[in-house]
Design a protein around this motif. Sequence first.
Motif, PDB file in Angstrom:
ATOM      1  N   ALA A  27       0.830  -1.209   0.000  1.00 57.92           N
ATOM      2  CA  ALA A  27       0.000   0.000   0.000  1.00 57.92           C
ATOM      3  C   ALA A  27       0.866   1.262   0.000  1.00 57.92           C
ATOM      4  N   VAL A  28       1.910   1.263   0.806  1.00 59.07           N
ATOM      5  CA  VAL A  28       2.803   2.428   0.859  1.00 59.07           C
ATOM      6  C   VAL A  28       3.564   2.577  -0.455  1.00 59.07           C
ATOM      7  N   ALA A  29       3.962   1.449  -1.061  1.00 60.05           N
ATOM      8  CA  ALA A  29       4.649   1.499  -2.361  1.00 60.05           C
ATOM      9  C   ALA A  29       3.725   2.097  -3.419  1.00 60.05           C
ATOM     10  N   GLY A  30       2.471   1.702  -3.409  1.00 58.83           N
ATOM     11  CA  GLY A  30       1.501   2.271  -4.345  1.00 58.83           C
ATOM     12  C   GLY A  30       1.297   3.755  -4.107  1.00 58.83           C
ATOM     13  N   ALA A  31       1.260   4.142  -2.843  1.00 55.89           N
ATOM     14  CA  ALA A  31       1.107   5.559  -2.508  1.00 55.89           C
ATOM     15  C   ALA A  31       2.329   6.358  -2.965  1.00 55.89           C
ATOM     16  N   LEU A  32       3.511   5.776  -2.850  1.00 55.94           N
ATOM     17  CA  LEU A  32       4.723   6.458  -3.305  1.00 55.94           C
ATOM     18  C   LEU A  32       4.689   6.652  -4.817  1.00 55.94           C
ATOM     19  N   ARG A  33       4.290   5.610  -5.536  1.00 58.20           N
ATOM     20  CA  ARG A  33       4.205   5.737  -6.998  1.00 58.20           C
ATOM     21  C   ARG A  33       3.164   6.780  -7.408  1.00 58.20           C
ATOM     22  N   ALA A  34       2.103   6.903  -6.625  1.00 58.82           N
ATOM     23  CA  ALA A  34       1.028   7.839  -6.961  1.00 58.82           C
ATOM     24  C   ALA A  34       1.249   9.242  -6.390  1.00 58.82           C
ATOM     25  N   ALA A  35       2.263   9.411  -5.563  1.00 58.91           N
ATOM     26  CA  ALA A  35       2.506  10.704  -4.908  1.00 58.91           C
ATOM     27  C   ALA A  35       2.670  11.805  -5.948  1.00 58.91           C
ATOM     28  N   ARG A  36       2.002  12.910  -5.713  1.00 63.03           N
ATOM     29  CA  ARG A  36       2.038  14.029  -6.649  1.00 63.03           C
ATOM     30  C   ARG A  36       2.884  15.189  -6.152  1.00 63.03           C
ATOM     31  N   SER A  37       3.328  15.110  -4.924  1.00 63.00           N
ATOM     32  CA  SER A  37       4.133  16.205  -4.389  1.00 63.00           C
ATOM     33  C   SER A  37       5.339  15.628  -3.646  1.00 63.00           C
ATOM     34  N   PRO A  38       6.397  16.419  -3.523  1.00 60.84           N
ATOM     35  CA  PRO A  38       7.558  15.965  -2.751  1.00 60.84           C
ATOM     36  C   PRO A  38       7.207  15.650  -1.297  1.00 60.84           C
ATOM     37  N   GLU A  39       6.259  16.374  -0.736  1.00 62.67           N
ATOM     38  CA  GLU A  39       5.856  16.115   0.652  1.00 62.67           C
ATOM     39  C   GLU A  39       5.224  14.729   0.774  1.00 62.67           C
ATOM     40  N   GLN A  40       4.368  14.378  -0.192  1.00 62.88           N
ATOM     41  CA  GLN A  40       3.758  13.048  -0.181  1.00 62.88           C
ATOM     42  C   GLN A  40       4.822  11.968  -0.363  1.00 62.88           C
ATOM     43  N   GLN A  41       5.796  12.220  -1.235  1.00 60.57           N
ATOM     44  CA  GLN A  41       6.878  11.267  -1.430  1.00 60.57           C
ATOM     45  C   GLN A  41       7.653  11.052  -0.139  1.00 60.57           C
ATOM     46  N   ARG A  42       7.994  12.149   0.527  1.00 62.05           N
ATOM     47  CA  ARG A  42       8.767  12.025   1.769  1.00 62.05           C
ATOM     48  C   ARG A  42       7.977  11.300   2.851  1.00 62.05           C
ATOM     49  N   GLN A  43       6.674  11.515   2.913  1.00 60.50           N
ATOM     50  CA  GLN A  43       5.852  10.812   3.891  1.00 60.50           C
ATOM     51  C   GLN A  43       5.860   9.303   3.601  1.00 60.50           C
ATOM     52  N   CYS A  44       5.722   8.925   2.350  1.00 56.77           N
ATOM     53  CA  CYS A  44       5.757   7.509   1.978  1.00 56.77           C
ATOM     54  C   CYS A  44       7.125   6.903   2.259  1.00 56.77           C
ATOM     55  N   LEU A  45       8.185   7.642   1.950  1.00 55.93           N
ATOM     56  CA  LEU A  45       9.533   7.155   2.225  1.00 55.93           C
ATOM     57  C   LEU A  45       9.731   6.921   3.719  1.00 55.93           C
ATOM     58  N   ALA A  46       9.219   7.835   4.536  1.00 57.59           N
ATOM     59  CA  ALA A  46       9.345   7.686   5.992  1.00 57.59           C
ATOM     60  C   ALA A  46       8.586   6.453   6.482  1.00 57.59           C
ATOM     61  N   GLU A  47       7.392   6.206   5.919  1.00 55.20           N
ATOM     62  CA  GLU A  47       6.616   5.029   6.313  1.00 55.20           C
ATOM     63  C   GLU A  47       7.340   3.743   5.919  1.00 55.20           C
ATOM     64  N   MET A  48       7.892   3.720   4.709  1.00 53.57           N
ATOM     65  CA  MET A  48       8.647   2.531   4.272  1.00 53.57           C
ATOM     66  C   MET A  48       9.872   2.316   5.140  1.00 53.57           C
ATOM     67  N   GLN A  49      10.576   3.400   5.436  1.00 55.93           N
ATOM     68  CA  GLN A  49      11.777   3.302   6.270  1.00 55.93           C
ATOM     69  C   GLN A  49      11.415   2.724   7.637  1.00 55.93           C
ATOM     70  N   SER A  50      10.300   3.165   8.180  1.00 53.86           N
ATOM     71  CA  SER A  50       9.856   2.666   9.479  1.00 53.86           C
ATOM     72  C   SER A  50       9.554   1.164   9.421  1.00 53.86           C
ATOM     73  N   LEU A  51       8.879   0.723   8.373  1.00 58.77           N
ATOM     74  CA  LEU A  51       8.570  -0.702   8.230  1.00 58.77           C
ATOM     75  C   LEU A  51       9.842  -1.537   8.105  1.00 58.77           C
ATOM     76  N   VAL A  52      10.766  -1.090   7.264  1.00 57.17           N
ATOM     77  CA  VAL A  52      12.000  -1.843   7.037  1.00 57.17           C
ATOM     78  C   VAL A  52      12.881  -1.832   8.289  1.00 57.17           C
ATOM     79  N   ASP A  53      13.022  -0.663   8.915  1.00 59.55           N
ATOM     80  CA  ASP A  53      13.824  -0.580  10.143  1.00 59.55           C
ATOM     81  C   ASP A  53      13.237  -1.472  11.228  1.00 59.55           C
ATOM     82  N   GLY A  54      11.918  -1.450  11.351  1.00 57.54           N
ATOM     83  CA  GLY A  54      11.258  -2.284  12.349  1.00 57.54           C
ATOM     84  C   GLY A  54      11.492  -3.764  12.105  1.00 57.54           C
ATOM     85  N   ALA A  55      11.473  -4.158  10.843  1.00 57.26           N
ATOM     86  CA  ALA A  55      11.713  -5.568  10.507  1.00 57.26           C
ATOM     87  C   ALA A  55      13.150  -5.971  10.843  1.00 57.26           C
ATOM     88  N   TRP A  56      14.130  -5.132  10.447  1.00 56.60           N
ATOM     89  CA  TRP A  56      15.530  -5.459  10.744  1.00 56.60           C
ATOM     90  C   TRP A  56      15.773  -5.552  12.248  1.00 56.60           C
TER      91      TRP A  56
END
Length: 114
Positions: free
Chosen positions: A31-60
């Motif tokens: 869902a976050v990957a889809g939101a990143l691909r659909a992001a229309r602004s840099p702010e939306q991109q950064r929010q999606c990147l932060a969510e992905m980073q949180s998921l990956v960091d949490g998994a590691w």
Amino acid sequence: MSAPEPGSEPRREEDSSPGESTDRLLPELRAVAGALRAARSPEQQRQCLAEMQSLVDGAWALPGLGRDLASALCEQLRLERVLELLLQLVHGPELLSRYPAASLLEQVLIPGNR
């Protein structure tokens, strides 16, 4: 959702199997990957990147099953074609998106997707 039995402990992430954690996190990551691909602004991109980073960091960070879980998430990002998007953001004109994209790219480059 029912309340836990008196005297019982809530289920911790460490108590779940890698399969259960993967089944829970993969749809969220997609869902976050889809939101990143659909992001229309840099702010939306950064929010999606932060969510992905949180998921990956949490998994590691999970003891015991973290490596397998993080590897599964990284593989899913490759399949979702997020790696290419991260490279575009790292080389793109938006300065504030470069570092979060590079940081996430650093975490998700595993031997299977390099």
